[in-house]
Design an enzyme around this catalytic site. Structure first.
Site, PDB file in Angstrom:
ATOM      1  N   MET A 151      -0.266   1.325   4.958  1.00  0.00           N
ATOM      2  CA  MET A 151      -1.057   1.804   6.077  1.00  0.00           C
ATOM      3  C   MET A 151      -2.170   0.809   6.376  1.00  0.00           C
ATOM      4  SD  MET A 151      -2.986   5.475   6.180  1.00  0.00           S
ATOM      5  CE  MET A 151      -4.116   5.010   4.869  1.00  0.00           C
ATOM      6  N   SER A 164       0.850  -1.189   0.000  1.00  0.00           N
ATOM      7  CA  SER A 164       0.000   0.000   0.000  1.00  0.00           C
ATOM      8  C   SER A 164       0.887   1.239   0.000  1.00  0.00           C
ATOM      9  CB  SER A 164      -0.951  -0.038   1.212  1.00  0.00           C
ATOM     10  OG  SER A 164      -1.867   1.026   1.165  1.00  0.00           O
ATOM     11  N   THR A 165       0.710   2.127   0.961  1.00  0.00           N
ATOM     12  CA  THR A 165       1.476   3.377   0.989  1.00  0.00           C
ATOM     13  C   THR A 165       2.977   3.100   0.991  1.00  0.00           C
ATOM     14  OG1 THR A 165      -0.317   4.333   2.277  1.00  0.00           O
ATOM     15  CG2 THR A 165       1.747   5.562   2.202  1.00  0.00           C
ATOM     16  N   ASP A 184      -4.688  -4.483   6.132  1.00  0.00           N
ATOM     17  CA  ASP A 184      -5.291  -5.318   5.102  1.00  0.00           C
ATOM     18  C   ASP A 184      -4.379  -6.493   4.758  1.00  0.00           C
ATOM     19  OD1 ASP A 184      -7.050  -6.170   3.057  1.00  0.00           O
ATOM     20  OD2 ASP A 184      -5.949  -5.016   1.554  1.00  0.00           O
ATOM     21  N   HIS A 240      -2.664  -1.126  -3.218  1.00  0.00           N
ATOM     22  CA  HIS A 240      -3.763  -0.185  -3.026  1.00  0.00           C
ATOM     23  C   HIS A 240      -3.508   1.073  -3.853  1.00  0.00           C
ATOM     24  CE1 HIS A 240      -4.430  -2.007   1.254  1.00  0.00           C
ATOM     25  NE2 HIS A 240      -4.921  -2.781   0.308  1.00  0.00           N
TER      26      HIS A 240
END
Length: 348
Positions: free
Chosen positions: A276, A158-159, A279, A184
């Site tokens: 972040m 993600s991030t 998930d 993401h």
């Protein structure tokens, strides 16, 4: 904990107003100012000392990419880019992430700021504490002498994941194990990311398509939008695109990808990269309990140590691995490599 100080940089008064409205009322954040272009922003950075910026990609006098490059070279600080959801905008967003932006979000479609900017407060809080990359990305040479043993690699990120994925995949050989990735990111950004990776890694890189059989030497990226990426077990295993609600607030979701591999867990190596939230952490634990090998990026090299932390703390990840050694670590589980790579010499 004191509130993070945010400076909004955008030439559109409407966008500035929408961002401010989304951040108001969040006790973790305080908007200390707004700037209409990079020259204005430069002076306000000096005067207001923000912890994090939102930065428009396209602005008059100096575009956001030029300004971002100057920031990262002269005064590194966390930046969340705000870009139009077009092919041109998405390509520039990828450039921004490569330059060191922590993350990028799309401007609202059809005047729906909640959908576009709903995640922005959490992103800004995470970005303010993010570990910024120092200097240009270190080049990682592709592995050599690799012989595949039939295992499949699954990666969630993600991030900070754009930079992390480029680092990991640059260490993969042209005949790498089939690799499925859920990152993401908005749909148009994912398409641009796939094109970018295709030009800088040895294996073939493409957005996943429903029903495509997994083949050695190929990396499949979740296309996002209305679909989750899943693994369809079988001989051969195939990509599956699932429509459905968001899982853990995301579509595509790492949880969906990891859970789909449970029937063939013993043939899976899973990796949780920077990001972040959490998930995928619970699904990774189920994978490990079913016989998969599971790893997470370590704290020292994660831009945001959220998803990897969750995977370590719940016992899903058997080991936390520095970013530069993840490629060699997973390849060692998926076959034989040249001795220098197996020892991690090229990935230290």
């Amino acid at each position: 904990m004191s509130a993070k100080r945010v400076l909004i940089v955008d030439d559109s008064p409407t966008i500035r107003q929408l961002i401010r409205a989304q951040l108001q009322g969040d006790p973790r954040l305080v908007v200390v100012g707004e700037a209409s272009d990079p020259y204005d922003a430069r002076e306000k950075i000096k005067a207001l000392a923000p912890d994090v910026l939102t930065l428009d990609v396209e602005m008059p006098r100096m575009n956001g990419l030029e300004f971002l490059e100057k920031i990262m070279r002269l005064r590194p600080m966390p930046v969340i880019m705000v870009s139009t959801l077009t092919q041109r905008g998405s390509t520039k967003a990828m450039e921004a992430l490569s330059l060191g932006a922590v993350d990028c979000i799309g401007k609202p479609k059809y005047g729906n700021p909640i959908e576009a900017f709903g995640i922005l407060p959490d992103l800004l809080v995470a970005a303010a504490d993010a570990r910024l990359r120092s200097g240009p990305r270190k080049k990682v040479e592709p592995a050599s002498g690799f012989t595949w043993n039939g295992k499949i690699i699954l990666i969630g990120s993600s991030t900070g994941g754009v930079d992390a994925l480029e680092t990991v995949l640059s260490g993969f050989p042209v005949n790498c194990p089939p690799t499925l990735i859920t990152q993401h990111m908005p749909e148009s950004f994912l398409a641009s990311f796939a094109r970018r990776l295709q030009g800088c890694i040895a294996p073939n890189m493409a957005l996943a398509r429903d029903g495509v059989p997994l083949a050695q030497g190929n990396v499949y990226l979740a296309p996002g939008g209305a679909h989750h990426l899943a693994l369809r077990p079988g001989e051969p295993a195939r990509c599956r695109l699932d429509t459905g609600e968001k899982r853990n607030g995301h579509r595509p979701s790492v949880e969906v990808l990891f859970d789909s591999a449970l029937p063939m867990a013993s043939k899976v190596v899973s990796v949780m990269l920077t990001g972040m939230g959490r998930d995928g952490a619970d699904a990774m634990l189920r994978l490990r309990q079913a016989g998969a090998r599971c790893f997470a990026q370590d704290s020292a090299t994660s831009v945001v140590y959220g998803m990897p932390r969750a995977a370590v703390e719940n016992g899903a990840a058997e080991k936390a691995v520095p970013l530069g050694r993840i490629a060699s670590t997973v390849l060692a589980q998926c076959g034989r490599q040249a001795a220098s790579v197996a020892r991690g010499g090229r990935f230290a």
